[in-house]
Design a protein around this motif. Structure first.
Motif, PDB file in Angstrom:
ATOM      1  N   ALA A 111      42.230  26.456  47.043  1.00 32.84           N
ATOM      2  CA  ALA A 111      42.520  25.572  48.168  1.00 32.84           C
ATOM      3  C   ALA A 111      43.671  26.155  48.976  1.00 32.84           C
ATOM      4  O   ALA A 111      44.701  26.529  48.412  1.00 32.84           O
ATOM      5  CB  ALA A 111      42.893  24.189  47.662  1.00 32.84           C
ATOM      6  N   THR A 114      47.015  23.943  48.647  1.00 27.36           N
ATOM      7  CA  THR A 114      47.754  23.817  47.387  1.00 27.36           C
ATOM      8  C   THR A 114      47.738  25.087  46.555  1.00 27.36           C
ATOM      9  O   THR A 114      48.533  25.221  45.640  1.00 27.36           O
ATOM     10  CB  THR A 114      47.142  22.693  46.533  1.00 27.36           C
ATOM     11  N   ALA A 116      45.464  25.613  44.546  1.00 29.59           N
ATOM     12  CA  ALA A 116      44.754  25.227  43.320  1.00 29.59           C
ATOM     13  C   ALA A 116      43.443  25.999  43.214  1.00 29.59           C
ATOM     14  O   ALA A 116      42.757  26.224  44.212  1.00 29.59           O
ATOM     15  CB  ALA A 116      44.469  23.732  43.331  1.00 29.59           C
ATOM     16  N   VAL A 117      43.118  26.402  41.989  1.00 32.36           N
ATOM     17  CA  VAL A 117      41.868  27.113  41.747  1.00 32.36           C
ATOM     18  C   VAL A 117      40.741  26.085  41.622  1.00 32.36           C
ATOM     19  O   VAL A 117      40.750  25.254  40.727  1.00 32.36           O
ATOM     20  CB  VAL A 117      41.956  27.973  40.469  1.00 32.36           C
ATOM     21  N   LEU A 118      39.796  26.145  42.552  1.00 37.25           N
ATOM     22  CA  LEU A 118      38.697  25.172  42.567  1.00 37.25           C
ATOM     23  C   LEU A 118      37.506  25.672  41.764  1.00 37.25           C
ATOM     24  O   LEU A 118      36.737  24.879  41.227  1.00 37.25           O
ATOM     25  CB  LEU A 118      38.261  24.902  44.009  1.00 37.25           C
TER      26      LEU A 118
END
Lengths: 421, 191
Positions: A111, A114, A116-118
């Motif tokens: 993402a 963020t 963040a690993v999706l």
């Protein structure tokens, strides 16, 4: 109306305003052929899945063609509202040497907001590394190149070691934001011949064509465009002199063959780095190839659109990346400028924008590499190039959004070798 | 080739009325032109509506494309073509509901990811308040969120909202009231 209702109304209106005023083109299913007679129903029923698939393709193609900067569309919204796509694919490795050498062991959909690993995929066996990644304009379709483990060069009796390139294969990565899942699809193995390397690649904005510079160092590179729907390919090459090997010198010309391929938003023009003219002397130039024109001579079917500033030609310059913006009006270049011989050596890393129409050069960033900066890499450009995502524009392992003079850092980590939006 | 077989991007010839010239053309062409004209006029608004429901621009565009494809397929069966916009708006909302249901399995990841309103750039622009409101809106139950968006973004009358949502007007009223109450609670404000 209460204060809460006012606040809600304003938030809805502002959020909706993130959608630009120009909608993507409408794609409709095949024209209907008149009424369906009873005798035809079985066939229609049987054909329904095919029709549905065709429709999905049409919708996907339409959404691929028009979303975001890669489409080449401009937006009538104020520039400050331009957005970077919500996710990207990062090639990552757990250990620093592999990050540095580009031997990524995973591709992660992350993402933008963020970090963040999706979703995460690893190279299917027998491949062990991902060596490169490119993206369509829908921020959901990507192509990766996977490589087998490197082997030592083969020694041939009386000939010395032969250059060796580990076997590689293209993979199509699709990310479904609805489920958060990513899937890999192997593209035909024949796309990358034995003992050849993928120097660079670029997926067309609509995700249907993959351009690649495939060959060996300095000799034999060809610019190839694969049609991902049919598996067919078309190749271009050039000669720098009458007696030279075809495409002697390779694409990229004097070194730039990574981050040197890019499509305009219409999917008809491909920018690459080549010589400004046939023969010597010559200097690196960004050229624009019209892939709809017949012919296989890369120089004859392309035209120069951006050259280095005259003063740069007097120093040691290497382009580390050169892409055209989707609207075809600006070339964004990352160049390394080194002082020529005189001590102390100075190495600058500069981010330039060159206007295709006027040749005007704008220096966006001018960094002293020896003072702790890493080389910059442009990983995303919106349609006009006024919003870029760049790594290395600040000290350390960093990335951020460059919007005019404003820099907005985004979450980034040391495990990322490269990324694409 | 592909665009011919798949229908392709609709090209229009405009008339003074704002509707494309379709006289003398086969029925399919006429339907395509009418649907394309409707799209031309309303696509942006519908994409924005879907975007508010989904928080995902690509998903919103897909929902609208699907809705118009559906309209085109059913054009001949559309009893009242003046209601085409209502039909397609309803289809968009249905598409959003389906998309939201498909997201269930990925919810953990998607909640960690803040959709476009929370992009890094937006955060720097100081739009925290808007993001807070939108986060609260997106946490509402689907029906309440729909009611809020249709009323406070599209400014639709209660009867039209009820028709679109397939509810009685009284149910729309109560859904809206509950949504505002929940929103006020989440934002620490009286509703």
């Amino acid at each position: 109306m209460t204060g809460l209702e006012n606040k809600l109304r304003a938030a809805l209106r502002d959020t909706a305003g993130e959608i630009p005023d120009d909608p993507p083109p409408l794609w409709l299913p095949p024209a209907r052929r008149g009424p369906v007679w009873p005798g035809q129903r079985r066939w229609i029923s049987w054909a329904a899945p095919l029709a549905a698939a065709a429709l999905v393709l049409a919708v996907v193609a339409a959404s691929l063609a028009v979303v975001h900067g890669g489409s080449g569309r401009t937006t009538s919204k104020p520039a400050g509202r331009a957005a970077v796509p919500p996710y990207y694919v990062a090639l990552t490795a757990p250990a620093y040497p592999d990050v540095y050498s580009g031997n990524a062991t995973a591709a992660e959909v992350r993402a933008t907001a963020t970090g963040a690993v999706l979703a995460k995929v690893v190279p299917p066996k027998p491949y062990v590394h991902f060596a490169g990644v490119t993206a369509a304009a829908d921020h959901r379709t990507f192509v990766l190149v996977a490589e087998e483990k490197s082997h030592p060069p083969e020694e041939q009796p009386g000939e010395g070691p032969h250059p060796y390139y580990q076997p590689s294969r293209f993979y199509l990565l699709r990310f479904d934001p609805g489920t958060g899942r990513a899937s890999l699809l192997a593209l035909p193995a024949a796309f990358i011949p034995a003992n050849a390397e993928v120097h660079d690649m670029a997926l067309s904005p609509d995700g249907t064509s993959l351009a690649a510079d495939i060959g060996r160092d300095y000799v034999g590179s060809h610019l190839i465009v694969f049609d991902l729907a049919t598996g067919t390919e078309r190749a271009w090459s050039f000669k720098t002199c009458a007696s030279c090997h075809p495409s002697g010198g390779g694409l990229g010309f004097v070194g730039t063959n990574v981050d040197a391929l890019s499509w305009t938003g219409d999917g008809k023009h491909l920018a690459f780095v080549g010589p400004n003219r046939a023969g010597w002397p010559s200097h690196s130039t960004v050229r624009l190839l019209d892939v709809t024109l017949p012919g296989s001579d890369l120089l004859a079917t392309s035209r120069p659109v951006a050259s280095p500033p005259p003063e740069d030609r007097l120093t040691m310059v290497m382009w580390r990346g050169a892409i055209i913006t989707p609207d075809g009006r600006t070339v964004v270049i990352v160049e390394e400028v080194a002082s020529d011989g005189a001590a102390p050596i100075k190495v600058r890393d500069r981010l330039l924008k060159i206007s295709v129409a006027t040749g005007r050069v704008t220096v966006v960033n001018d960094l002293n590499v020896l003072a702790g900066y890493q080389y910059e890499q442009v990983m995303y450009s919106n349609a006009t190039g006024n919003v870029l995502v760049v790594s290395g524009a600040r000290k350390g392992k960093t990335a951020g959004i460059l919007h005019g003079d404003r820099y907005t850092p985004i979450p980034w980590d040391r495990h990322i070798a490269t990324a694409i939006w | 080739m592909e665009s011919e077989e798949l229908g392709g991007a609709a090209a229009l010839s405009w008339t003074d009325s704002g509707w494309p010239e379709a006289r003398g053309k086969p029925a399919a062409d006429s339907a395509a032109a009418a649907v394309a004209a409707l799209y031309q006029h309303h696509a942006v608004g519908l994409i924005r509506l879907a975007y508010l429901m989904l928080g995902d621009r690509a998903g919103a565009e897909d929902a609208v494309q699907d809705a118009f494809c559906g309209l085109y397929r059913h054009w001949d069966r559309l009893a009242d073509r003046d209601r085409a916009l209502a039909y397609v708006r309803s289809s968009v909302l249905n598409g959003c509901r389906s998309a939201l249901r498909r997201r269930t399995t990925g919810r953990r990841l998607l909640t960690a990811y803040q959709p476009p309103t929370a992009s890094a750039e937006a955060a720097v622009l100081g739009l925290e308040e808007r993001q807070e409101v939108m986060r609260a809106v997106r946490r509402l139950p689907e029906r309440q969120r729909e009611a809020l968006v249709l009323r406070f973004y599209l400014d639709l009358p209660e009867r039209e909202i009820a028709r679109l949502m397939g509810l009685r007007p009284s149910s729309v009223r109560s859904a809206t009231a509950r949504a505002l109450k929940a929103l006020g609670h989440a934002l620490g404000e009286p509703s």
